[in-house]
Design an enzyme around this catalytic site. Structure first.
Site, short mmCIF file in Angstrom:
data_model
loop_
_atom_site.label_atom_id
_atom_site.label_comp_id
_atom_site.label_asym_id
_atom_site.label_seq_id
_atom_site.Cartn_x
_atom_site.Cartn_y
_atom_site.Cartn_z
N GLU A 123 -11.01 3.60 6.07
CA GLU A 123 -9.95 4.50 6.53
C GLU A 123 -10.65 5.60 7.31
OE1 GLU A 123 -7.98 6.68 3.36
OE2 GLU A 123 -6.34 7.35 4.67
N HIS A 145 0.86 -1.20 0.00
CA HIS A 145 0.00 0.00 0.00
C HIS A 145 0.89 1.24 0.00
CE1 HIS A 145 -3.76 2.14 1.88
NE2 HIS A 145 -3.06 2.96 1.11
N1 ADE Z 1 -4.49 8.72 -2.06
C1 ADE Z 1 -3.26 8.80 -1.56
N2 ADE Z 1 -3.25 8.46 -0.28
C2 ADE Z 1 -4.52 8.16 0.06
C3 ADE Z 1 -5.17 7.72 1.24
N3 ADE Z 1 -4.51 7.54 2.38
N4 ADE Z 1 -6.50 7.52 1.21
C4 ADE Z 1 -7.18 7.71 0.08
N5 ADE Z 1 -6.63 8.10 -1.06
C5 ADE Z 1 -5.30 8.32 -1.08
ZN ZN Z 2 -3.66 4.83 0.48
#
Ligand code: ADE
Ligand code: ZN
Length: 350
Positions: A213, A30
């Protein structure tokens, strides 16, 4: 593949130190290439391409990297990506990431890139693909880092735009292993992209998606059920549902967790609150990743060392996290076996 148990390694219960963590053979699953653009390279590319940046000095850039949530970060992140114009720019960006990763004991990478961030500025998708894949091939040959590239769709844009991107990517499909979904999460649920993900699966691509997230636990469930993901990116808000934690564990669904990102984007106030090791102990296949290292203050190794420092991560837990990263990758079963043996050899020496 189920998670491996390392409770019988030497000094299994010692807190893992930096040397041990560096020596662990690891994969990174990631990592947004655009998020690895260091301020120094950004200034160099701005000069090369005659672009005026809103920042004058590296100190000004670092001061601007003070985020209150995901969106405040994304606003700056897309602005910085404007310096990327030519194939060589994308090569330099990717190569710099690989060199740093090599120094940190990374043996396999599956980075993300956001073609729409570039094609919407008039850059041909081939320029982006060619620069990135040339660097990845060099990384494999010169640094011994294997790879699989993942094309992400921007979820704040409509599904039709994602379809158009998939169409543009057709001549380059052998350059990617899968598609992902990133950008502003809340209000843009997985369901919005179910048709384009189905089309990508039909082309033989793997799927992953950012979910849980900032968005709710339901987005994690929807990413699995509607997008058929092989991994969930972040996924930390699964902690809101014990039933979901059990499902993730039962299905060996990997989560690509990004501890420093979560703290810098205020998902958690402090690293000591991070649930990654609790999830590991509950049998969830969690992995450690950097997300956007130049914006969040550290690459993969720093994400591991922070877990030792603030959560008392043991050698046995660190070895499980590294093994998970290899097992959750899209490499062949044969190469996975080789990498796991490499990890076991390393552990036998320590
Ligand atoms: N693009 C880059 N980093 C990201 C993240 N943490 N969450 C969503 N989109 C992203
Ligand atoms: Zn990301």
């Amino acid at each position: 593949m189920p998670a491996l148990d390392f409770s019988d390694i030497k000094h299994a219960n010692h807190v893992a130190d930096e040397d041990f963590l560096r020596a662990l053979p690891k994969a990174e699953l990631h990592l947004h290439l655009e998020g690895s653009l260091e301020p120094e390279l950004m200034f160099e590319l701005a000069k090369r391409n005659n672009i005026t940046l809103p920042f004058q000095t590296i100190e000004e850039v670092k001061a601007a990297y003070n985020f209150s949530n995901l969106q405040t970060f994304l606003d700056i992140y897309y602005q910085c990506a404007d310096v990327l114009r030519t194939e060589q720019d994308f090569y330099d960006l990717t190569w710099a990431y690989l060199e740093t990763s090599h120094e940190e004991g990374v043996i396999h990478v599956e980075p993300f890139f956001d073609p729409q961030t570039h094609t919407d500025r008039g850059i041909d998708i081939g320029v982006v693909f060619n620069g990135i894949t040339r660097a990845l091939k060099d990384g494999d040959e010169k640094l011994g880092i294997s790879y699989g590239l993942i094309l992400c769709f921007l979820r704040h844009l409509p599904e039709e735009a994602a379809f158009a991107t998939l169409e543009q990517a057709k001549p380059y499909l052998d350059h990617i292993v899968g598609v992902g979904l990133d950008s502003s999460e809340v209000g843009h649920p997985p369901e919005k992209f179910k048709n384009v993900f189905k089309a990508a699966l039909g082309l033989g691509l793997k799927t992953v998606a950012h979910a849980g997230e900032e968005g709710p636990a339901q987005y994690i469930i929807d990413a699995m059920d509607m997008l058929s993901v092989s991994r969930v990116d972040h996924g930390v808000r699964c902690t809101e549902s014990e039933a979901l934690i059990q499902r993730l564990a039962n299905e060996d669904m990997p989560l690509t967790v990004c501890p420093q990102s979560n703290v810098r984007l205020k998902v958690y106030e402090h690293m000591s609150e991070h649930p990654i090791l609790e999830l590991l102990e509950k049998g969830v296949m969690v992995t450690v990743n950097a997300d956007d290292p130049s914006f969040f203050g550290g690459y993969l190794l720093k994400n591991y060392t922070e877990l030792s420092e603030h959560l008392g991560m043991t050698r046995s837990q660190a070895a499980s996290l590294a093994a998970n990263s290899l097992l959750a990758s899209f490499i062949s079963d044969e190469t996975k076996q080789e990498y796991i043996e490499e990890l076991e050899d390393m552990l036998a020496k320590w």
